[in-house]
Design an enzyme around this catalytic site. Structure first.
Site, PDB file in Angstrom:
ATOM      1  N   GLN A  19      14.642  57.124  61.608  1.00  0.00           N
ATOM      2  CA  GLN A  19      14.722  57.358  63.056  1.00  0.00           C
ATOM      3  C   GLN A  19      13.696  58.392  63.541  1.00  0.00           C
ATOM      4  O   GLN A  19      13.417  58.473  64.740  1.00  0.00           O
ATOM      5  CB  GLN A  19      16.147  57.752  63.453  1.00  0.00           C
ATOM      6  CG  GLN A  19      17.119  56.582  63.259  1.00  0.00           C
ATOM      7  CD  GLN A  19      18.554  56.899  63.655  1.00  0.00           C
ATOM      8  OE1 GLN A  19      18.834  57.929  64.263  1.00  0.00           O
ATOM      9  NE2 GLN A  19      19.469  56.015  63.296  1.00  0.00           N
ATOM     10  N   HIS A  52      30.601  58.852  59.682  1.00  0.00           N
ATOM     11  CA  HIS A  52      30.519  59.117  61.122  1.00  0.00           C
ATOM     12  C   HIS A  52      31.926  59.057  61.702  1.00  0.00           C
ATOM     13  O   HIS A  52      32.688  58.136  61.382  1.00  0.00           O
ATOM     14  CB  HIS A  52      29.699  58.026  61.832  1.00  0.00           C
ATOM     15  CG  HIS A  52      28.236  58.049  61.562  1.00  0.00           C
ATOM     16  ND1 HIS A  52      27.526  56.919  61.234  1.00  0.00           N
ATOM     17  CD2 HIS A  52      27.329  59.045  61.617  1.00  0.00           C
ATOM     18  CE1 HIS A  52      26.251  57.215  61.094  1.00  0.00           C
ATOM     19  NE2 HIS A  52      26.103  58.505  61.312  1.00  0.00           N
ATOM     20  N   TYR A 100      21.211  53.607  55.304  1.00  0.00           N
ATOM     21  CA  TYR A 100      21.831  52.289  55.405  1.00  0.00           C
ATOM     22  C   TYR A 100      20.870  51.109  55.437  1.00  0.00           C
ATOM     23  O   TYR A 100      21.292  49.970  55.613  1.00  0.00           O
ATOM     24  CB  TYR A 100      22.818  52.215  56.575  1.00  0.00           C
ATOM     25  CG  TYR A 100      22.380  52.705  57.925  1.00  0.00           C
ATOM     26  CD1 TYR A 100      22.815  53.944  58.386  1.00  0.00           C
ATOM     27  CD2 TYR A 100      21.603  51.925  58.754  1.00  0.00           C
ATOM     28  CE1 TYR A 100      22.463  54.394  59.641  1.00  0.00           C
ATOM     29  CE2 TYR A 100      21.249  52.368  60.010  1.00  0.00           C
ATOM     30  CZ  TYR A 100      21.682  53.605  60.451  1.00  0.00           C
ATOM     31  OH  TYR A 100      21.329  54.055  61.690  1.00  0.00           O
ATOM     32  N   HIS A 137      30.130  54.014  56.519  1.00  0.00           N
ATOM     33  CA  HIS A 137      29.459  54.319  57.791  1.00  0.00           C
ATOM     34  C   HIS A 137      30.388  54.931  58.830  1.00  0.00           C
ATOM     35  O   HIS A 137      30.095  55.958  59.444  1.00  0.00           O
ATOM     36  CB  HIS A 137      28.796  53.055  58.351  1.00  0.00           C
ATOM     37  CG  HIS A 137      28.065  53.291  59.629  1.00  0.00           C
ATOM     38  ND1 HIS A 137      28.702  53.301  60.858  1.00  0.00           N
ATOM     39  CD2 HIS A 137      26.763  53.545  59.884  1.00  0.00           C
ATOM     40  CE1 HIS A 137      27.814  53.555  61.808  1.00  0.00           C
ATOM     41  NE2 HIS A 137      26.634  53.700  61.246  1.00  0.00           N
ATOM     42  N   HIS A 169      22.751  66.019  57.753  1.00  0.00           N
ATOM     43  CA  HIS A 169      22.801  64.640  58.249  1.00  0.00           C
ATOM     44  C   HIS A 169      21.433  64.175  58.737  1.00  0.00           C
ATOM     45  O   HIS A 169      20.885  64.733  59.679  1.00  0.00           O
ATOM     46  CB  HIS A 169      23.811  64.534  59.388  1.00  0.00           C
ATOM     47  CG  HIS A 169      24.130  63.118  59.776  1.00  0.00           C
ATOM     48  ND1 HIS A 169      24.712  62.220  58.914  1.00  0.00           N
ATOM     49  CD2 HIS A 169      23.940  62.436  60.938  1.00  0.00           C
ATOM     50  CE1 HIS A 169      24.881  61.056  59.515  1.00  0.00           C
ATOM     51  NE2 HIS A 169      24.410  61.155  60.746  1.00  0.00           N
ATOM     52  N   HIS A 180      18.997  60.421  59.277  1.00  0.00           N
ATOM     53  CA  HIS A 180      18.588  59.022  59.118  1.00  0.00           C
ATOM     54  C   HIS A 180      17.063  59.068  59.212  1.00  0.00           C
ATOM     55  O   HIS A 180      16.511  59.074  60.315  1.00  0.00           O
ATOM     56  CB  HIS A 180      19.143  58.136  60.232  1.00  0.00           C
ATOM     57  CG  HIS A 180      20.633  58.229  60.399  1.00  0.00           C
ATOM     58  ND1 HIS A 180      21.520  57.649  59.521  1.00  0.00           N
ATOM     59  CD2 HIS A 180      21.391  58.836  61.333  1.00  0.00           C
ATOM     60  CE1 HIS A 180      22.758  57.891  59.922  1.00  0.00           C
ATOM     61  NE2 HIS A 180      22.708  58.617  61.018  1.00  0.00           N
ATOM     62  N   GLU A 196      32.181  59.920  67.433  1.00  0.00           N
ATOM     63  CA  GLU A 196      30.981  60.412  68.103  1.00  0.00           C
ATOM     64  C   GLU A 196      31.058  60.149  69.608  1.00  0.00           C
ATOM     65  O   GLU A 196      30.597  60.945  70.412  1.00  0.00           O
ATOM     66  CB  GLU A 196      29.745  59.736  67.500  1.00  0.00           C
ATOM     67  CG  GLU A 196      28.434  60.200  68.133  1.00  0.00           C
ATOM     68  CD  GLU A 196      27.201  59.644  67.439  1.00  0.00           C
ATOM     69  OE1 GLU A 196      27.365  58.831  66.514  1.00  0.00           O
ATOM     70  OE2 GLU A 196      26.088  60.040  67.832  1.00  0.00           O
ATOM     71  N   ASP A 198      19.905  64.589  62.123  1.00  0.00           N
ATOM     72  CA  ASP A 198      20.361  63.255  62.480  1.00  0.00           C
ATOM     73  C   ASP A 198      19.216  62.310  62.888  1.00  0.00           C
ATOM     74  O   ASP A 198      18.520  61.790  62.028  1.00  0.00           O
ATOM     75  CB  ASP A 198      21.430  63.379  63.580  1.00  0.00           C
ATOM     76  CG  ASP A 198      22.197  62.093  63.823  1.00  0.00           C
ATOM     77  OD1 ASP A 198      21.844  61.063  63.240  1.00  0.00           O
ATOM     78  OD2 ASP A 198      23.164  62.100  64.608  1.00  0.00           O
ATOM     79  N   HIS A 239      29.664  64.453  63.274  1.00  0.00           N
ATOM     80  CA  HIS A 239      29.923  64.525  64.720  1.00  0.00           C
ATOM     81  C   HIS A 239      31.363  65.002  64.969  1.00  0.00           C
ATOM     82  O   HIS A 239      31.554  66.121  65.405  1.00  0.00           O
ATOM     83  CB  HIS A 239      29.657  63.199  65.450  1.00  0.00           C
ATOM     84  CG  HIS A 239      28.289  62.657  65.201  1.00  0.00           C
ATOM     85  ND1 HIS A 239      27.158  63.374  65.484  1.00  0.00           N
ATOM     86  CD2 HIS A 239      27.866  61.484  64.671  1.00  0.00           C
ATOM     87  CE1 HIS A 239      26.092  62.663  65.138  1.00  0.00           C
ATOM     88  NE2 HIS A 239      26.500  61.515  64.643  1.00  0.00           N
ATOM     89  N   ARG A 274      34.688  52.049  62.237  1.00  0.00           N
ATOM     90  CA  ARG A 274      34.329  50.849  63.003  1.00  0.00           C
ATOM     91  C   ARG A 274      33.666  49.811  62.105  1.00  0.00           C
ATOM     92  O   ARG A 274      33.920  48.610  62.230  1.00  0.00           O
ATOM     93  CB  ARG A 274      33.378  51.236  64.148  1.00  0.00           C
ATOM     94  CG  ARG A 274      33.009  50.089  65.081  1.00  0.00           C
ATOM     95  CD  ARG A 274      32.080  50.540  66.218  1.00  0.00           C
ATOM     96  NE  ARG A 274      30.817  51.044  65.716  1.00  0.00           N
ATOM     97  CZ  ARG A 274      30.345  52.263  65.952  1.00  0.00           C
ATOM     98  NH1 ARG A 274      31.019  53.124  66.673  1.00  0.00           N
ATOM     99  NH2 ARG A 274      29.183  52.636  65.455  1.00  0.00           N
TER     100      ARG A 274
HETATM  101 ZN    ZN Z   1      24.272  59.511  61.963  1.00  0.00          ZN
END
Ligand code: ZN
Length: 493
Positions: free
Chosen positions: A91, A269, A154, A240, A86, A88, A272, A357, A306, A243
């Site tokens: 980040q 996800h 994303y 994603h 995992h 991103h 989490e 992550d 998660h 939610r």
């Molecule tokens: Zn993530």
């Protein structure tokens, strides 16, 4: 120190070439053969291991107690590369920028305040930034012993929320970065449909993520055909979360993807935060993981990233499904998510792997260490992951993370075995942290006795990518990263 390390070159088969057809001759002339002083095989440590690798970077034979002959000699300790399930990537550039309190008196900083900052950070990233940051990150992963990554991606649209001329522009940045670094990639374009439960409109920070299901499936299908012949790349999908993806969108995406690739990886996800659970209960009457298990065909293709907050039924249901729990301990700790019910999940026979992550740390060893330590701290006991009396905690953690990571990424990785990708991580056997240790105790020492990285060399997909701790293109890759960071730092610091 690794006492000898020889560069790659062609090796001829011992088989007389005159007996073979011309096409076979060419194939054998490009096969590589490696002789490892000591290697971790699926059934344990073995000495004098001969590994043959075909031209595509796949292991064709593994035999122990062999003479080195004219094979490339690898001294030291050879491990399978660890999958990072995992990531991103962007980040990585924000790590360290979210450690200042943003909430006023009477309020707490949380995942949700971090999320606002992260959305803001993503707003201004250019395609060049995206690729430069990912390439730098992937070099760091290889140096740490990760040889494959699942990129949960994303950032699809431009800063105004409009498609790029090439709708896969940002995905191409990720696949190009992986190729630059030489890491294996499972690219997971994200479906992000709404701003929140009940079809809430996306806010400005989310506008670069939003795709209609049809556009999303077109993006995925195009990427599949672009990379279909590349054994270093697999394309999956990542709705994603429950939610951000309403049930009808989720069903349409799953149906469309399953038509394209019946066994393709599906990441999401899940649970989490406690708020993720509470809001889903309010919205639908069910906890999110329970809802997924009841309403989606969750099986071994799936990775629930998660899955921190599970009740007893969800623990056993998730374990029974064959899906992988994607545990990202350093990020979960950084964000104050909570602790996954690891012991219960292990006892239920669940699959799991690790990911970095948000990249506040890029180290499989730190993820595994914190997985075990978190459980020790809350249970006030020790050796949680060890399998029975005398079992090694480190060996169990390492073996499970290899197997679960490989399953989640949907590629033939995670073991030194015939048919797997040639992803080898070579450790310095004379490193003070490892010297004098043997067998499973080596893995215990690797995870639980220090913070100095003992990775010396890394072979990924049959190609040396890290030699003596350095990546061949790391200066150019860092120069591009520095340019991106200078621009971003001016905006954020
Ligand atoms: Zn993530």
């Amino acid at each position: 120190m690794s006492r000898s390390f020889t560069s790659t070159g062609s090796k001829l088969s011992a088989e007389p070439l005159s007996r073979l057809g011309k096409g076979v001759n060419l194939l054998l002339m490009t096969m590589q053969s490696y002789w490892c002083e000591r290697a971790l095989l699926p059934d344990g440590w073995a000495d004098a291991v001969l590994i043959e690798v075909d031209v595509a970077g796949t292991i064709t034979t593994v035999t122990s107690n062999m003479d080195a002959g004219d094979s490339h000699r690898i001294d030291g300790l050879v491990l399978p590369g660890m999958p990072n399930l995992h990531s991103h990537a962007f980040q990585r550039a924000a790590a360290g920028l979210t450690e200042r309190r943003v909430s006023g008196a009477g309020a707490d900083d949380s995942f949700w305040t971090w999320r606002q900052v992260m959305h803001g950070f993503a707003t201004n990233l250019t395609p060049e930034d995206n690729q430069a940051i990912a390439a730098q990150l992937y070099v760091e992963m290889l140096k740490a012993g990760y040889t494959a990554v699942g990129e949960f991606h994303y950032l699809h649209l431009d800063p105004n929320g409009e498609p790029y001329a090439d709708r896969a522009e940002m995905s191409h940045g990720i696949t190009s970065a992986a190729a630059e670094a030489g890491i294996g990639l499972t690219h997971l374009p994200v479906l992000y449909s709404v701003g929140g439960y009940g079809g809430v409109e996306p806010n400005d920070g989310q506008r670069r993520y939003i795709l209609e299901v049809e556009d999303f499936l077109n993006l995925v299908s195009g990427l599949i055909s672009t990379h279909k012949d590349n054994p270093q790349v697999r394309i999956g999908i990542a709705p994603h979360s429950v939610r951000q993806v309403p049930a009808a969108h989720l069903a349409a995406a799953l149906d469309g993807f399953t038509d394209l690739v019946p066994d393709g990886p599906i990441h999401i996800h899940a649970a989490e935060q406690v708020k993720d659970v509470d809001e889903h209960v309010t919205y639908s009457g069910a906890r999110p993981v329970a809802w997924l298990l009841d309403n989606a065909d969750v099986d071994g293709r799936w990775c629930l990233v998660h899955a921190t907050h599970l009740d007893t039924g969800e623990v056993s249901g998730l374990a029974r499904s064959g899906a992988v729990a994607g545990l990202c301990l350093t990020t979960e700790g950084n964000l104050g998510d909570g602790l996954f019910p690891f012991l219960d999940y292990l006892n239920a026979g669940g699959n799991w792997g690790v990911g970095s992550d948000s990249h506040v740390s890029v180290s499989p060893l730190e993820e595994l260490r914190w997985l075990e330590y978190g459980q020790r701290l809350i249970s006030r006991t020790r050796n949680i992951a060890a399998s029975g009396t005398g079992g090694s905690t480190g060996a169990r953690l390492f073996a499970d993370a290899l197997a679960g990571g490989a399953e989640a990424l949907g590629r033939p990785i995670g073991a030194i075995a015939t048919g797997k990708r040639a992803d080898l991580v070579v450790l310095d056997s004379d490193h003070p942290q490892l010297f004098g240790r043997r067998g499973d105790t080596l893995i215990d020492a690797l995870i639980f006795s220090g913070n100095v990285n003992p990775v010396r060399h890394v072979l990924c997909g049959g190609r040396w990518v890290i030699r003596s701790g350095r990546h061949g293109a790391e200066d150019q890759i860092f120069a591009a990263y520095r340019t991106a960071m200078s621009r971003l730092s001016a905006a954020y610091l």
